[in-house]
Design a protein around this motif. Structure first.
Motif, PDB file in Angstrom:
ATOM      1  N   THR A  65     101.191 119.660  96.233  1.00 47.63           N
ATOM      2  CA  THR A  65     100.594 119.290  95.432  1.00 47.63           C
ATOM      3  C   THR A  65     102.577 118.414  95.143  1.00 47.63           C
ATOM      4  N   TRP A  66     103.414 119.451  94.967  1.00 43.98           N
ATOM      5  CA  TRP A  66     105.049 118.444  95.068  1.00 43.98           C
ATOM      6  C   TRP A  66     105.678 117.530  95.652  1.00 43.98           C
ATOM      7  N   ARG A  67     105.235 117.556  97.573  1.00 46.15           N
ATOM      8  CA  ARG A  67     105.341 116.429  98.335  1.00 46.15           C
ATOM      9  C   ARG A  67     104.064 115.162  98.346  1.00 46.15           C
ATOM     10  N   HIS A  68     102.683 115.275  97.449  1.00 49.39           N
ATOM     11  CA  HIS A  68     102.032 114.561  97.991  1.00 49.39           C
ATOM     12  C   HIS A  68     102.450 113.726  96.387  1.00 49.39           C
ATOM     13  N   THR A  69     102.829 114.378  94.972  1.00 49.59           N
ATOM     14  CA  THR A  69     102.904 113.705  94.044  1.00 49.59           C
ATOM     15  C   THR A  69     104.669 113.190  94.185  1.00 49.59           C
ATOM     16  N   THR A  70     105.647 113.548  94.602  1.00 53.14           N
ATOM     17  CA  THR A  70     106.734 112.852  95.442  1.00 53.14           C
ATOM     18  C   THR A  70     106.245 111.371  95.888  1.00 53.14           C
ATOM     19  N   ALA A  71     105.481 111.524  97.092  1.00 57.23           N
ATOM     20  CA  ALA A  71     105.469 110.677  98.036  1.00 57.23           C
ATOM     21  C   ALA A  71     104.607 109.154  97.039  1.00 57.23           C
ATOM     22  N   PRO A 121     103.064 116.919  88.604  1.00 56.56           N
ATOM     23  CA  PRO A 121     101.461 117.473  89.821  1.00 56.56           C
ATOM     24  C   PRO A 121     100.536 117.602  87.969  1.00 56.56           C
ATOM     25  N   GLY A 122     100.603 118.422  86.991  1.00 54.15           N
ATOM     26  CA  GLY A 122      99.270 118.501  86.275  1.00 54.15           C
ATOM     27  C   GLY A 122      98.504 117.577  87.060  1.00 54.15           C
ATOM     28  N   ARG A 123      98.271 116.501  86.685  1.00 49.43           N
ATOM     29  CA  ARG A 123      97.453 115.223  87.485  1.00 49.43           C
ATOM     30  C   ARG A 123      97.000 115.845  88.697  1.00 49.43           C
ATOM     31  N   LEU A 124      97.355 116.447  89.320  1.00 49.33           N
ATOM     32  CA  LEU A 124      96.200 116.721  90.607  1.00 49.33           C
ATOM     33  C   LEU A 124      96.205 117.328  90.743  1.00 49.33           C
ATOM     34  N   LEU A 125      96.630 118.787  89.854  1.00 42.38           N
ATOM     35  CA  LEU A 125      95.988 120.284  89.623  1.00 42.38           C
ATOM     36  C   LEU A 125      94.838 120.785  88.705  1.00 42.38           C
ATOM     37  N   LEU A 126      94.741 119.481  87.417  1.00 41.23           N
ATOM     38  CA  LEU A 126      94.062 119.674  86.836  1.00 41.23           C
ATOM     39  C   LEU A 126      92.944 118.777  86.785  1.00 41.23           C
ATOM     40  N   GLY A 127      93.381 117.280  86.985  1.00 43.09           N
ATOM     41  CA  GLY A 127      92.407 115.766  87.399  1.00 43.09           C
ATOM     42  C   GLY A 127      91.653 115.771  86.089  1.00 43.09           C
ATOM     43  N   PRO A 128      90.440 116.243  85.908  1.00 44.49           N
ATOM     44  CA  PRO A 128      90.205 115.482  84.610  1.00 44.49           C
ATOM     45  C   PRO A 128      90.078 115.884  83.727  1.00 44.49           C
ATOM     46  N   LEU A 129      90.504 117.681  83.505  1.00 41.37           N
ATOM     47  CA  LEU A 129      91.100 118.552  82.761  1.00 41.37           C
ATOM     48  C   LEU A 129      92.236 117.950  81.798  1.00 41.37           C
ATOM     49  N   HIS A 130      93.193 117.201  82.762  1.00 41.14           N
ATOM     50  CA  HIS A 130      94.831 117.007  82.112  1.00 41.14           C
ATOM     51  C   HIS A 130      94.892 116.502  80.445  1.00 41.14           C
TER      52      HIS A 130
END
Length: 219
Positions: A65-71, A121-130
């Motif tokens: 998640t960290w690498r994805h959001t950093t990119a 990263p919260g947007r990626l981990l939680l998705g629509p629940l963010h």
């Protein structure tokens, strides 16, 4: 950081409250089985493998998640609205900067859960629940609807009853003696002839009443 000043006592107290029971239970691991059924509390092979595997999965997921959001954040670097930046980032208490950032977030972005930050990263981990998680899953709104509003309505009702009912009776009880006193005060003219005339008139009325009563009784 040094410019943030001393760590608040409350934060240290919470850490100590979490640390002391954990350390105590860890030190008493040799005596704890005696307090229960006598079986060992050491993890079995299955629980050890499962726990280690889940920990590795969590580490890998966090890293990915960290690498994805950093990119995602690299090509999208752009200045944020001025309202979203704390006015005093390096001065005062840390809580003040945090409160300023929270207070200016919604006016700047339009929503407490919205911000053009692809590196979150919260947007990626939680998705629509963010969006719901950023709003505390709307528990504050539920608490306000279930507790705050009824209590305020009850307080307004009590205030209305106290102001319009209780105080009305109190004012009426005070106004009655006041009116009676005003009527009696009008009769206090200071003229002796008026007093004698009233006394004579009262005596005549009493005499007539006595005669009427006696006549009626004799009949």
């Amino acid at each position: 950081a040094p410019h943030h000043g001393r760590t608040p006592v409350v934060m240290n107290a919470v850490l100590w409250v979490l640390f002391l029971p954990a350390a105590g239970l860890g030190a008493a691991v040799g005596w704890l089985p005696r307090w229960f059924d006598g079986d060992s509390l050491a993890p079995t092979l299955v629980t050890s493998v499962l726990g280690t595997g889940l920990a590795l999965v969590g580490i890998l997921l966090t890293y990915a998640t960290w690498r994805h959001t950093t990119a995602l954040a690299r090509p999208a670097v752009r200045p944020f609205p001025a309202a979203a930046v704390p006015a005093h980032p390096g001065t005062g208490e840390p809580a003040r900067s945090e409160a300023e950032a929270i207070a200016t977030h919604e006016p700047a972005y339009g929503d407490i859960a919205s911000a053009p930050d692809p590196a979150d990263p919260g947007r990626l981990l939680l998705g629509p629940l963010h969006r719901h998680a950023a709003a505390g899953f709307h528990l504050d709104r539920l608490y306000s609807a279930v507790f705050v509003r009824p209590v305020r309505a009850a307080a307004r009702l009590v205030g209305f009853l106290d102001r319009e009912v209780v105080e009305t009776y109190v004012r009426g009880a005070a106004a009655g003696p006041g009116l009676l006193g005003a009527a009696v005060r009008r009769a206090q003219t200071g003229n002796v002839q008026t007093y004698l005339g009233a006394l004579l008139a009262g005596s005549v009325v009493l005499a007539v009443a006595a005669v009427l009563v006696a006549t009626g009784t004799g009949a």
